[in-house]
Design a protein around this motif. Structure first.
Motif, short mmCIF file in Angstrom:
data_model
loop_
_atom_site.label_atom_id
_atom_site.label_comp_id
_atom_site.label_asym_id
_atom_site.label_seq_id
_atom_site.Cartn_x
_atom_site.Cartn_y
_atom_site.Cartn_z
N UNK A 1 0.86 -1.18 0.00
CA UNK A 1 0.00 0.00 0.00
C UNK A 1 0.90 1.24 0.00
N UNK A 2 0.31 2.37 -0.34
CA UNK A 2 1.07 3.62 -0.39
C UNK A 2 0.44 4.66 0.52
N UNK A 3 1.22 5.67 0.79
CA UNK A 3 0.74 6.81 1.56
C UNK A 3 -0.17 7.66 0.66
N UNK A 4 -1.24 8.20 1.21
CA UNK A 4 -2.08 9.12 0.44
C UNK A 4 -1.25 10.39 0.17
N UNK A 5 -1.21 10.80 -1.08
CA UNK A 5 -0.39 11.97 -1.42
C UNK A 5 -1.11 13.25 -1.01
N UNK A 6 -0.33 14.31 -0.89
CA UNK A 6 -0.89 15.60 -0.50
C UNK A 6 -1.94 16.05 -1.52
N UNK B 1 -10.59 -5.79 -22.63
CA UNK B 1 -12.04 -5.66 -22.47
C UNK B 1 -12.43 -5.22 -21.06
N UNK B 2 -11.64 -5.67 -20.08
CA UNK B 2 -11.91 -5.30 -18.68
C UNK B 2 -10.57 -5.12 -17.99
N UNK B 3 -10.50 -4.12 -17.10
CA UNK B 3 -9.23 -3.84 -16.43
C UNK B 3 -9.49 -3.38 -15.01
N UNK B 4 -8.75 -3.96 -14.06
CA UNK B 4 -8.93 -3.62 -12.64
C UNK B 4 -7.89 -2.63 -12.18
N UNK B 5 -8.35 -1.68 -11.35
CA UNK B 5 -7.46 -0.68 -10.74
C UNK B 5 -7.77 -0.61 -9.25
N UNK B 6 -6.81 -0.17 -8.48
CA UNK B 6 -7.03 0.03 -7.04
C UNK B 6 -6.41 1.36 -6.62
N UNK B 7 -7.09 2.08 -5.73
CA UNK B 7 -6.60 3.39 -5.31
C UNK B 7 -5.36 3.34 -4.42
N UNK B 8 -5.36 2.42 -3.45
CA UNK B 8 -4.34 2.54 -2.41
C UNK B 8 -2.94 2.10 -2.84
N UNK B 9 -2.82 1.55 -4.04
CA UNK B 9 -1.49 1.21 -4.54
C UNK B 9 -0.86 2.40 -5.26
N UNK B 10 -1.65 3.46 -5.47
CA UNK B 10 -1.15 4.61 -6.23
C UNK B 10 -1.41 5.94 -5.50
N UNK B 11 -1.33 5.91 -4.19
CA UNK B 11 -1.42 7.13 -3.37
C UNK B 11 -2.83 7.69 -3.20
N UNK B 12 -3.86 6.90 -3.51
CA UNK B 12 -5.23 7.25 -3.13
C UNK B 12 -5.55 6.38 -1.90
N UNK B 13 -6.69 6.58 -1.27
CA UNK B 13 -6.94 5.79 -0.05
C UNK B 13 -7.38 4.35 -0.32
N UNK C 1 -7.75 11.81 -8.98
CA UNK C 1 -6.57 12.66 -8.82
C UNK C 1 -5.30 11.82 -8.87
N UNK C 2 -5.30 10.67 -8.17
CA UNK C 2 -4.12 9.81 -8.12
C UNK C 2 -3.76 9.29 -9.51
N UNK C 3 -4.79 8.91 -10.28
CA UNK C 3 -4.53 8.40 -11.63
C UNK C 3 -3.97 9.50 -12.52
N UNK C 4 -4.54 10.71 -12.38
CA UNK C 4 -4.03 11.83 -13.18
C UNK C 4 -2.57 12.11 -12.81
N UNK C 5 -2.28 12.11 -11.50
CA UNK C 5 -0.92 12.41 -11.04
C UNK C 5 0.07 11.36 -11.52
N UNK C 6 -0.28 10.08 -11.37
CA UNK C 6 0.70 9.02 -11.61
C UNK C 6 0.93 8.76 -13.10
N UNK C 7 -0.03 9.17 -13.93
CA UNK C 7 0.15 8.94 -15.37
C UNK C 7 0.58 10.21 -16.11
N UNK C 8 0.79 11.28 -15.35
CA UNK C 8 1.15 12.56 -15.95
C UNK C 8 2.50 12.45 -16.67
N UNK C 9 3.44 11.75 -16.03
CA UNK C 9 4.79 11.65 -16.60
C UNK C 9 5.32 10.24 -16.32
#
Ligand SMILES: *Cc1c(COP(=O)(O)O)cnc(C)c1O
Length: 392
Positions: free
Chosen positions: A13-18, A197-209, A251-259
């Motif tokens: 898991x990751x820390x929630x980013x500012x 066709x289907x894809x799973x994502x999770x928030x807490x692995x990318x700095x969301x809660x 927000x986390x997805x936008x941040x982590x895929x920005x660069x």
């Protein structure tokens, strides 16, 4: 080096980013309306959800109405696998192809489906954790309703040839699901180009809660809903939306895929420095693929060093790491991933996973190298079974 605190368990898991925190707070204090309400508080919440769908969609190259928010990676995997099976059953198709190294959220659904009369082919990876697209191709049958292969493995970090697998599935008319929980932000993902066709994502692995995730479902797929109730999320995932969590995920997805290239290059440099330093410890091997691996993952086996003892000793030195997957530790079973890759049980038990994150520094990496070497030497020193490798 003096004592530090180093969190090297970002795959757990990751820390929630500012920035995520700041995006979420007003959802609880100000924009707390129910997105299904027709008044302006509801409309404002609904607008913010729509914005989060848009950001999430953009991060994987789909349309906003192809994103469904869930309670996390586990729910997304359950929904995809079980509902695809239901859909298959309606067409008389009761065969599923997956791998031996999936997350338990996929594996246990498959086991449950076997009890209901489905047949499941569990593909075995090679010694580096890689599944070949040709393995998937030769496992397909007339009655295959689903292929589920993760984008990147959470224990050893190996990245699968998902675009190739997607192409094969599309050609053969078989639904393709991939668990991208660990991969997003490390490698670019484009569901259209990769035929997913289907894809799973999770928030807490990318700095969301924790407690928020998403499932992408390609439009046109009549995937049955998993949670029934109200008309939220186009009637396919009922329940009042976790508005703060969803906005945080967007927000986390936008941040982590920005660069992605900048981020992955920075992390890969740290990863390689860490791996090189640790591989200087005698009788140590890197688990997983040497190059086709997540920029954040180092997984090692140290002969004669039991994983749990090493973790406990590292903890006293201020280092948080893990042995295998977080959900599997505590059990004394060796990792199903390392076992499937053909590691002997002794090495599978002596594994150490270090997962780097956006906060990890070069000093952290050097500290880990020094402390793991010291801890391994201490554990080996008191083991009657350990013999120093022959010096030549
Ligand atoms: C963490 C993880 C999951 C589960 O996600 P949760 O949000 O914790 O339920 C699923 N798949 C992979 C690959 C993971 O790493």
């Amino acid at each position: 080096m003096g004592n530090r605190f180093v969190y090297a368990d970002n795959a757990a898991t990751t820390k929630v980013s500012e920035s995520v925190l700041q995006a979420m707070l007003p959802m609880m204090t100000e924009h707390y309306g129910n997105p299904s309400s027709v008044h302006k508080m509801g409309r404002e919440a609904s607008r913010l959800l729509l914005q989060a769908s848009g950001r999430s969609a953009e991060s994987i190259g789909c349309k906003p109405n192809e994103i469904y928010f869930t309670s996390g990676g586990t729910e997304s995997d359950n929904w995809a696998v079980r509902s695809a099976a239901l859909l298959g059953e309606q067409q008389g198709k009761r065969h599923i192809v997956t791998t031996m190294i999936e997350h338990h959220a996929v594996l246990k659904c498959c086991r449950a489906l076997e009890k209901q009369g489905f047949e499941v082919t569990y593909l075995r990876p090679d010694g580096s954790g890689l599944i070949g697209a040709e393995q998937v191709e030769s496992a397909l049958r007339e009655d295959t309703c689903l292929v589920s292969v993760m984008t990147a493995n959470n224990e050893v970090g190996t990245i699968q040839p998902v675009a190739e697998i997607g192409g094969i599935c599309r050609e053969r008319g078989v639904l393709f699901h991939t668990d991208s929980v660990q991969a997003v932000g490390s490698i670019p993902i484009d569901v259209a180009a990769m035929n997913i066709d289907m894809l799973s994502l999770s928030g807490h692995k990318i700095h969301a809660p924790k407690g928020v995730g998403a499932l992408y479902i390609r439009s046109g797929i009549a995937l049955p809903p998993f949670i029934l109730g109200g008309e939220q999320q186009r009637g396919r995932r009922a329940g009042t939306e976790n508005t703060a969590g969803i906005v945080g995920l967007g927000q986390a997805l936008a941040d982590i895929t920005k660069d992605i290239s900048g981020r992955s290059e920075r992390l890969a440099r740290l990863r390689d420095r860490l791996a090189e330093g640790l591989l200087r410890i005698p009788e140590t091997r890197l688990n997983g693929h040497p190059t086709q691996r997540l920029c954040s993952n180092v997984n090692l086996s140290l002969r004669g060093v039991e994983g749990e003892s090493l973790l406990l000793m590292l903890e006293t030195m201020g280092i948080c790491a893990s042995s295998g997957a977080a959900c599997a530790s505590g059990s004394l079973e060796p990792s199903h991933v390392l076992t499937a890759m053909g590691l002997p049980e002794e090495l599978a038990r002596g594994s150490l996973r270090l997962s780097l994150g956006d906060d990890t520094t070069e000093e952290d990496v050097d500290y880990i190298i020094e402390k793991v070497a010291a801890a391994a030497a201490r554990i080996r020193g008191r083991s009657p079974l350990w013999t120093e490798p022959q010096k030549v």
